[in-house]
Design an enzyme around this catalytic site. Sequence first.
Site, PDB file in Angstrom:
ATOM      1  CG  ASP A  49       0.991 -13.313  -2.717  1.00 21.72           C
ATOM      2  OD1 ASP A  49       1.419 -12.740  -1.699  1.00 21.72           O
ATOM      3  OD2 ASP A  49      -0.222 -13.495  -2.932  1.00 21.72           O
ATOM      4  CG  ASP A  66      -1.568 -10.074  -4.653  1.00 15.42           C
ATOM      5  OD1 ASP A  66      -2.142  -9.277  -5.414  1.00 15.42           O
ATOM      6  OD2 ASP A  66      -2.002 -10.381  -3.532  1.00 15.42           O
ATOM      7  CG  HIS A  83      -6.128  -9.517  -1.112  1.00 13.49           C
ATOM      8  ND1 HIS A  83      -5.055  -9.569  -0.253  1.00 13.49           N
ATOM      9  CD2 HIS A  83      -6.719  -8.316  -0.894  1.00 13.49           C
ATOM     10  CE1 HIS A  83      -5.024  -8.458   0.472  1.00 13.49           C
ATOM     11  NE2 HIS A  83      -6.010  -7.688   0.093  1.00 13.49           N
ATOM     12  CD  GLU A 103      -3.889 -14.512  -1.708  1.00 14.50           C
ATOM     13  OE1 GLU A 103      -4.356 -14.243  -0.577  1.00 14.50           O
ATOM     14  OE2 GLU A 103      -3.237 -13.703  -2.374  1.00 14.50           O
TER      15      GLU A 103
END
Length: 352
Positions: free
Chosen positions: A39, A182, A177, A41
């Site tokens: 994942d 995540d 998040h 960000e």
Amino acid sequence: EKLDFKVIYGVEAYLVDDTKSIVTNPDGQDFSGEFVVFDLETTGFSALVDKVIEIGAVKIKDGEIVDRFSTFVNPKVPISFRIENLTGISDQMVMSSGTIEDILPDFLKFCEGCVMVAHNAEFDMSFIINNAERLGISFSPTYIDTVLLSQFLIPALHNYKLDTLTKHLNVVLDNHHRAVDDAEATAHIFLKLIRMLADRDIYTLDKLNEEGTLDEESVKKLHQYHCIILAANEMGRINLYRLVSASHMQYFNRFPKIPKSLVNKYREGLIIGSACEAGELYRAILDGRPEEEIIRLVKFYDYLEIQPIGNNNFMIAKGMAKDEEQLRDWNRDILRLADELGKPCCATGDVH
């Protein structure tokens, strides 16, 4: 007949893509192999203009988590208040970290030989692929989208957000998040989905793509994009009415949605256009999707559209585009794709 114009019957439709594969670039792998569930960000939604600020990943082998990768990335631009609120990641947290140029080669080494897995994989992969391309790194991975996989296996869910899936499958998600949390939660979801695939005798990625068609309920939950459908003749008018009827009677979910597979079924006599900035092609270019995905989208349409930059000036105010020149660049991209793939390109005005 005396008037100097011709009426063309048509509709601005809400198109959903039910033809997308769960697995991209499968290469004979099965579910006993190695997977990296990851994942990112980021500072925003576009892989072309926004930056990665965190990478989190876990490696799965023989159904077990065997390794982890977690790091902040210095984006070399300030993190907005909105993104800091969403992710909890501040400028101070990333300041001492390496840049994507330093970190991406290490991450790709961590992923070597593995199938990659992500929730809404197209988004995360577009950042990885774009940055790899910019650094001159050859990278064409096999990857799985757990959103599409979940829609196939659990069609009754009201949505497929990560927190919805974790609750439904009893998976812990502590810091939503944040990339590593995540990724960990997605990995546990993925392991449960693999067991559900085994119950259906699906053990390979190729078989998953063959079997993994969405049912009617799942199609209704797909995200919709604008699309222009015009009738070229009487057969086209009849087929247009079929699509409009199905969109309201069969696939209505907040919007009267038309699946691509249905357009393909009733395509005779129809002309399909890529529409405005809310069309899937424009959005794919804006989001920096991989070139092969953009080419796949272009091939569906009979003609592409570009519009005056005044129509899309709101994107500058919203921070989706840097300036007017970027809006012109996106128009140039669409024109280039039309030329390269032999499609007409139409200048339209978003007139309703």
